[in-house]
Design an enzyme around this catalytic site. Structure first.
Site, PDB file in Angstrom:
ATOM      1  N   ASP A 190     -44.506 -14.139 -26.427  1.00  0.00           N
ATOM      2  CA  ASP A 190     -45.897 -15.162 -25.370  1.00  0.00           C
ATOM      3  C   ASP A 190     -47.041 -14.446 -25.509  1.00  0.00           C
ATOM      4  O   ASP A 190     -47.527 -14.532 -24.603  1.00  0.00           O
ATOM      5  CB  ASP A 190     -45.379 -16.192 -24.240  1.00  0.00           C
ATOM      6  CG  ASP A 190     -45.753 -17.193 -23.741  1.00  0.00           C
ATOM      7  OD1 ASP A 190     -46.278 -17.652 -25.068  1.00  0.00           O
ATOM      8  OD2 ASP A 190     -45.721 -17.850 -22.839  1.00  0.00           O
ATOM      9  N   ASP A 236     -43.559 -19.552 -31.191  1.00  0.00           N
ATOM     10  CA  ASP A 236     -45.201 -18.538 -31.113  1.00  0.00           C
ATOM     11  C   ASP A 236     -44.975 -17.499 -32.026  1.00  0.00           C
ATOM     12  O   ASP A 236     -45.981 -16.991 -32.086  1.00  0.00           O
ATOM     13  CB  ASP A 236     -45.070 -18.047 -30.050  1.00  0.00           C
ATOM     14  CG  ASP A 236     -45.042 -20.048 -29.197  1.00  0.00           C
ATOM     15  OD1 ASP A 236     -44.768 -21.130 -29.253  1.00  0.00           O
ATOM     16  OD2 ASP A 236     -45.625 -20.150 -27.456  1.00  0.00           O
ATOM     17  N   ASP A 416     -43.547 -26.743 -19.568  1.00  0.00           N
ATOM     18  CA  ASP A 416     -43.590 -25.656 -20.106  1.00  0.00           C
ATOM     19  C   ASP A 416     -43.934 -24.539 -19.820  1.00  0.00           C
ATOM     20  O   ASP A 416     -44.592 -23.827 -19.861  1.00  0.00           O
ATOM     21  CB  ASP A 416     -44.659 -26.145 -21.248  1.00  0.00           C
ATOM     22  CG  ASP A 416     -44.399 -27.771 -22.112  1.00  0.00           C
ATOM     23  OD1 ASP A 416     -43.553 -27.537 -23.093  1.00  0.00           O
ATOM     24  OD2 ASP A 416     -45.109 -28.351 -21.750  1.00  0.00           O
TER      25      ASP A 416
END
Length: 462
Positions: A190, A236, A416
């Protein structure tokens, strides 16, 4: 998980202020030059030609040929919004053979998807007791929808083993189930946001720890070689390398992300496994400035890994909210031509083929895409967006040859990211006006969000 979408100014510039005269055309290489609902001029700058990729998208590519008016011009056809009939929670039926499927086969065909006990327990033990009447009954139905199970830490790998044991038992009793799991534990994970930072760091032997994580998964998959497994690989990660290398953490992680993704898909290239690499979504990589570089990166990863036979393609819209096929363009998508996922994959596939990855297929997360438009103010607002609903149920009935299946990758109701500004993993996206608050840490149960998804579900669970 997080999508920190820094859609740089050049993305908008590539679509802005088209001029009327061909000799002063501003559509440079990789810019859009035509397609359905395109309002710009069907031309390209000198040295480029306008190439029709599909009905939705024509692109300026290197070459000297003059653009074709039929290839580049806007189409008058209007897409219609897809609506699902019924509330089936599994894919189309069929038998599972003892031999592994060929690489060209859709892994979702001929199987039922397993609704794992982890998500079922969240819904039944956390959501349903706080509801009553028809709403409680509807909520219980959500537990029957197959969703992916996330291995976001080394310790959570054991959950996959438990689920595969359940599936094997059911299949021995005559079932035809497949399991769905997310591989999600890269070091420096991330990298463009904070909400889902992981357990491994590159400066603390993270690469070797990740290899041990992959080895553990591989061993379990080999022990369950009689069970079909579908894996989503590292949400991601590669998408961040397309748009967010200006973020220091992403720049430092670039080589490791590439090397370890290649390592993972080579190691997990097993006969009972099918893999889909995460490829962001249309509101991220679908922009003309991003989609060409994205195709180069994903095709290069695929080739560097030796074109693994069990890598079926890409997954899009993971944990996001984009619709599949919209009849009306949401205002918050701005000038992005690939504002829904069907447009995105149909623009992306030809570019991947040009870069050496042909016959790529897609699965599309529609778990939180039932309400369109959403309450987002920008398509890049990824955290606990307001105005969303449970979407199309998992199915192979996509109506598009590129799409193997609609799936639920993100378990609806899991947060989230936290809205607590003092938290170590706070990301500003989770504090935006269009994010539902107060919100707990990423991955933990968010009852108010689950109820929003249930209230806005399309098809409805009520």
């Amino acid at each position: 998980m997080a999508y920190k979408l820094i859609l740089a100014a050049f993305a908008a510039t590539a679509l802005a202020a088209p001029v009327e005269e061909r000799q002063s055309c501003s559509n440079g290489v990789w810019a859009q030059c035509g397609g359905q609902n395109w309002s710009g001029t069907p031309c390209c700058t000198s040295g480029n030609k306008c190439v029709k990729l599909n009905d939705f998208y024509s692109q300026c590519q290197p070459g000297s040929a003059e653009p074709s008016s039929t290839a580049a011009g806007p189409s008058s056809t209007t897409a219609t919004k897809t609506t699902a009939t019924g509330g089936s929670s599994t894919t189309a039926g069929g038998s599972v053979t003892s031999a592994p499927p060929a690489a060209s086969d859709n892994p979702y065909a001929g199987v039922d998807l397993w609704a794992n006990n982890y998500y079922r327990s969240e819904v039944m033990n956390l959501a349903v007791p706080k509801l009553s009447g028809a709403k409680a009954t509807a909520a219980a139905k959500v537990a029957d929808v197959p969703s992916f199970q996330w291995m976001d830490t080394y310790d959570h790998i054991s959950l996959m083993e438990d689920t595969l044991a359940d599936i094997r038992k059911a299949n021995k009793a005559g079932g035809k189930y497949a399991g769905q799991f997310v591989v999600y534990d890269l070091p420096n994970r991330d990298c463009a946001a904070a909400a889902s930072n992981g357990e491994y760091s590159l400066d603390k032997d993270g690469a070797n720890k990740y290899k041990a994580y992959i080895a553990k998964i591989k061993g379990i998959l080999q022990n369950y070689s009689d069970t079909k497994v579908i894996l989503v690989i590292e949400p991601d990660s590669l998408a961040n390398l397309v748009t967010n290398l200006n973020v220091d953490k992403c720049a430092k992680a670039e080589s490791a992300y590439k090397e370890l993704t290649v390592y993972a898909i080579k190691e997990l290239n097993l006969p009972n496994v099918s893999m889909y690499l995460d490829a962001g979504h249309g509101g991220w990589l679908g922009w003309p400035a991003n989609i060409g570089p994205a195709a180069k990166l994903y095709a290069q990863i695929y080739k560097d890994a030796g074109k693994p036979s069990r890598v079926r393609g890409l997954v899009t819209n993971v944990s996001n909210y984009n619709g599949w096929k919209l009849s009306t363009k949401p205002d918050y998508t701005e000038s992005n031509p690939n504002y829904d996922e069907q447009r995105y994959i149909n623009a992306f596939a030809p570019l991947l083929a040009q870069e050496g990855w042909s016959n790529v297929k897609f699965i599309v997360d529609q778990g939180r895409s039932g309400k369109q438009p959403t309450g987002q103010k920008a398509q890049g607002d990824w955290c606990n967006a307001k105005g969303t609903g449970f979407g199309l149920r998992p199915s192979t009935n996509t109506g598009d040859a590129l799409a193997d299946a609609f799936v639920w990758v993100k378990p609806g109701g899991e947060s989230d990211g936290t809205s607590d500004t003092s938290a170590a993993r706070y990301d500003y996206h989770c504090g935006l006006d269009d994010a539902l608050k107060p919100a707990p840490e990423a991955g933990t149960w968010f009852q108010a969000y689950f109820e929003q998804l249930l209230d806005n579900a399309n098809p409805s669970f009520l």
